[in-house]
Every structure is written in structure tokens, then in C-alpha cells.
Scaffold this active site. Structure first.
Site, PDB file in Angstrom:
ATOM      1  CE1 TYR A  69      -2.580  -3.300   1.839  1.00  0.00           C
ATOM      2  CE2 TYR A  69      -4.244  -1.664   1.273  1.00  0.00           C
ATOM      3  CZ  TYR A  69      -3.897  -2.963   1.612  1.00  0.00           C
ATOM      4  OH  TYR A  69      -4.884  -3.915   1.722  1.00  0.00           O
ATOM      5  N   PRO A 113     -12.935   0.333  -0.852  1.00  0.00           N
ATOM      6  CG  PRO A 113     -11.902   0.379  -2.955  1.00  0.00           C
ATOM      7  CD  PRO A 113     -12.904   1.103  -2.103  1.00  0.00           C
ATOM      8  CE  LYS A 159     -11.152  -5.234   8.242  1.00  0.00           C
ATOM      9  NZ  LYS A 159     -10.286  -6.410   8.310  1.00  0.00           N
ATOM     10  CE1 TYR A 199      -4.669  -4.950   4.940  1.00  0.00           C
ATOM     11  CE2 TYR A 199      -4.362  -7.303   5.199  1.00  0.00           C
ATOM     12  CZ  TYR A 199      -4.434  -6.197   4.392  1.00  0.00           C
ATOM     13  OH  TYR A 199      -4.281  -6.325   3.047  1.00  0.00           O
TER      14      TYR A 199
HETATM   15  C1  DHB Z   1      -7.510  -5.883  -2.768  1.00  0.00           C
HETATM   16  C2  DHB Z   1      -6.699  -6.232  -1.731  1.00  0.00           C
HETATM   17  C3  DHB Z   1      -6.628  -5.427  -0.623  1.00  0.00           C
HETATM   18  O1  DHB Z   1      -5.869  -5.742   0.437  1.00  0.00           O
HETATM   19  C4  DHB Z   1      -7.360  -4.270  -0.529  1.00  0.00           C
HETATM   20  O2  DHB Z   1      -7.205  -3.498   0.551  1.00  0.00           O
HETATM   21  C5  DHB Z   1      -8.182  -3.932  -1.555  1.00  0.00           C
HETATM   22  C6  DHB Z   1      -8.266  -4.745  -2.678  1.00  0.00           C
HETATM   23  C7  DHB Z   1      -7.558  -6.753  -3.973  1.00  0.00           C
HETATM   24  O3  DHB Z   1      -6.736  -7.662  -4.074  1.00  0.00           O
HETATM   25  O4  DHB Z   1      -8.370  -6.518  -4.862  1.00  0.00           O
END
Ligand code: DHB
Length: 404
Positions: free
Chosen positions: A202, A291, A295, A383
């Protein structure tokens, strides 16, 4: 209208919530019918989020809903959060004793659908719910290629996504609830290329947010923050890679052909209530989150864990109390997840009207959070997720074995 069908629980929507609910009901010997307007191929081919909480996967396995999860879901022991031009790792097992999973939602659905059909579940694809009639014996009017018919049931559940047909019957209006709009969206791509790192990254960069996620060894899912009005076809592939690379300057991305592109709008929503009489809503029909932090599916599973137990008490023993308390109890976890999704988003995205004060304040928050073990643990706990509330009390998945 010649055909009428009777069942105990009618479920609208063959997504993760509807399929898990039918599994849990079947485990208690309660019959259900699921309808979904989409084809099976459509459901199994839709690209959605990729990470799941520890307890979500453990629950899916324990319930028998996804018997192949143990081989398909990939254990992820951490994530990297990039700011100040460098990575800051969260070590999930060290901070929480648990871990997260990379388990793309379409893989969950493929397993869930095969399992339910294999067990003889009445699961009707290409069958559209057109009306819901509220009563002690709710009626779901559906339409398929041969015409319309009614499904009469003891309880009706809307697990039919953000454009739910069931929600207005429960809340009294299609907008009954709490909203938050955001001034940004995600530009998402699927790219045929190898992983750039073992873990997800991230990034809160001066140019805005980016996320390097994964699907398989040869297919990656990447996102960057964009304006909600962005036209997905307005960029060349080279421009998309340059935009992503600019936001993770310290890591060289593996480029490859882009097989899919889309713009995901952000929105937070929680319905004012999840139940009215003998009708309830769960999953995206009841709430949506931005997103960031992935979650959505975890929230759907948590709703269903509590609802299935409440329905067992109601339908097998005539006890109304758990279903009466269902909405208020479910709301507590829903608002925790809402907060997390809003907070992860606010902490890592750049608002269009953000000035230098906002930018420095945001970095101040990230530095403080990551320099504190308590801060890292707080984020890691969110998380990997919390225990589930069930009718019988709190359910915590057994902890993973500690590696020697
Ligand atoms: C996706 C994965 C994540 O950890 C997230 O926060 C949002 C999207 C994904 O793989 O699409």
C-alpha cells in the site's frame, strides 16, 4: 402464475453471503432456496477483492462452505505500507498471532457454488427477484425464462448486493441509512505479469494512493487513486504503468499486458436496520465500504454467522429473541469495519483539495502509527480481523500453529 414454491428460507443472491447462509442452514437441517439473476459463469468470473481475514477463512473451512480453501487460500504474514519513499512492514504473526489470506473472492465463490450444488442445494441462476411481499409468510416473486412465480417462505434474506431489491422493504426506502461519498476512486488493472513482492504493498505517495495486490503467480491486481469521473479507456498501457510506478518509486514494478481495467467508485453506506419482521438483509445489501483494506466480504461473513444462528433459534425452536436482537448486535462489528475502511482510506489517499497542511498532518499520522508497536498492532488487528459474534457467544478461530 401457475407455479408456487414453498421453502423455509428464501435467499436472494448467490454471492459469498447467500451461499454461506445456505450452507449454515443446511448444517442445521433447514431447507433454503437461492435465486440469482446472473449466470453461474458471470458470478464465478467477476473480479472482486483478494484479501480475507484470518477468522473469515477459518470459518468458511469449518462450516464446510469452502472445502478447498486450505489449498487455494495463500497465507500472508504481512503487508508493506509505503510513505516517506520507503516501505514500513506490518508483521501480522508477531503483532497478533494470526495472519491474513490472499484468497480472491471469485475462488471463494467457485468453491462455495460447487459445494452447495454437490449437496443438492436448490440454487436457481438466471432467476430475477422482481418483488418482495412482507408478511408472516414472506413472498418472493421471481422471473425466469419460463415466466414469473412465487416463492413462499418462513423467512426471506436479501444477500443481493448494493442494488438490493430487498433493502427498501426492510428500511422503508432505498436510501434508508447512513452515507459517505469520497472525492476519489480507484483505477484497477489486471496484468499478466509476475509478483513484484511476496506481500501486498500500500503506498501513500505525494501523487496519491496505490496498491499492488496479487491474484496468482502470473496475474496481478494493481490500483491507483484517480478522479471518480476517469474514463478507463483514456490511458495507454504505458501511461498506466508510469502512473503506478510514480507512486511506488522505490520498487521496480514488473510490467506485462493489461488484461482488464476498471474504475471503482468509493462509498460508505450502512442501512438504518438489517431486519423487519421476517425479512433481513446482509452483506453489500446492508452496507458498503470503500475498498481500502478489503473488508466487504469479511463483513458479509460476519453478518451471516450471526443471522444463521438467529434463524436456527427461530425456525427450529420458535425463539424470537435472537432475531429480535440481530440488527443491533451485527451493527457493532459493521461500524468497526466501516471505521477501519474510512480510516485506511483517509490516511493513505490525497484529497483533491488537500493542501500542504493536510499532507504533512497525514505523514505525521503515518509516522506516529508505525513508530509505535501499539500503533502497528492496532492496524494489524484490524487487518487480520476480529472474532465473530454468534448467537452462542464470541467465536474465535483457533490460532495457527507457531512455526518452530
Ligand atoms: C484488494 C486487496 C486489498 O488488500 C485491498 O485493501 C483492496 C483490494 C484486492 O486484491 O483486490
Amino acid at each position: 402464475m401457475s407455479r408456487t414454491l414453498r421453502t423455509r428460507v428464501a435467499i436472494v443472491g448467490a454471492g459469498p453471503a447467500g451461499l454461506l447462509l445456505s450452507q449454515l442452514l443446511a448444517n442445521d437441517g433447514i431447507e433454503s432456496v437461492i435465486v440469482d439473476q446472473r449466470t453461474r459463469a458471470d458470478i464465478e468470473g467477476t473480479v472482486k477483492a483478494g484479501t480475507l481475514e484470518y477468522g473469515t477463512v477459518q470459518f468458511l473451512i469449518q462450516s464446510g462452505s469452502t472445502p478447498h480453501a486450505a489449498t487455494v487460500a495463500e497465507r500472508h504474514d504481512g503487508i508493506e505500507v509505503w510513505f516517506d519513499g520507503e516501505p514500513h512492514r506490518l508483521d501480522f504473526p508477531a503483532l497478533t498471532g494470526r495472519h491474513a489470506y490472499l484468497y480472491p473472492q471469485h475462488s471463494v465463490l467457485i468453491d462455495q457454488i460447487a459445494t452447495r450444488l454437490g449437496a443438492g442445494q436448490d440454487l436457481r441462476f438466471e432467476t430475477t427477484a422482481v418483488a418482495v411481499i412482507d408478511s408472516d409468510q414472506p413472498v418472493l416473486r421471481v422471473q425466469d425464462a419460463e415466466g414469473a412465480y412465487d416463492i413462499v417462505c418462513d423467512f426471506l434474506v436479501g444477500a443481493d448486493g448494493a442494488r438490493s431489491i430487498v433493502r427498501p422493504v426492510v428500511t422503508g426506502s432505498s436510501h434508508g441509512g447512513y452515507f459517505r461519498e469520497y472525492p476519489y476512486a480507484w483505477f484497477g488493472i489486471l496484468a499478466a505479469t509476475t509478483r513484484v513482492s511476496k506481500e501486498l504493498m500500500y503506498s501513500a505517495s505525494p501523487d496519491g494512493f496505490a496498491l499492488i495486490s496479487q491474484r496468482t503467480d502470473t496475474l496481478q491486481r494493481l490500483y491507483f487513486q484517480c478522479d471518480p469521473e476517469t474514463d478507463p479507456d483514456a490511458f495507454t498501457e504505458a501511461e498506466l504503468w508510469a502512473e503506478l510506478q510514480r507512486r511506488i518509486p522505490g520498487k521496480t514494478l514488473q510490467q506485462g499486458p493489461i488484461t482488464r481495467r476498471d474504475v471503482l467508485r468509493f462509498r460508505s453506506f450502512v442501512a438504518s436496520t438489517l431486519r423487519r419482521g421476517r425479512i433481513a438483509i446482509v452483506g453489500d445489501a446492508a452496507h458498503t465500504v470503500p475498498p481500502t483494506g478489503a473488508k466487504g466480504i469479511n463483513m458479509a461473513v460476519a453478518d451471516v454467522v450471526l443471522l444463521a444462528g438467529s434463524l436456527r433459534e427461530l425456525l427450529l425452536y420458535g425463539d424470537e429473541r435472537p432475531i429480535d436482537g440481530f440488527s443491533d448486535r451485527a451493527m457493532k462489528r459493521i461500524w468497526s469495519s466501516q471505521h477501519f475502511s474510512w480510516w485506511m482510506t483517509s490516511m493513505t489517499h490525497r484529497a483533491p483539495d488537500a493542501d500542504e497542511f493536510d499532507r504533512h498532518r497525514q505523514l505525521g499520522e503515518l509516522r506516529t502509527l508505525f513508530s509505535s508497536e501499539g500503533g502497528r498492532r492496532y492496524l494489524a488487528e484490524y487487518y487480520v480481523g476480529w472474532p465473530f459474534e454468534t448467537v452462542d457467544g464470541i467465536w474465535s478461530a483457533p490460532l495457527p500453529a507457531v512455526a518452530a
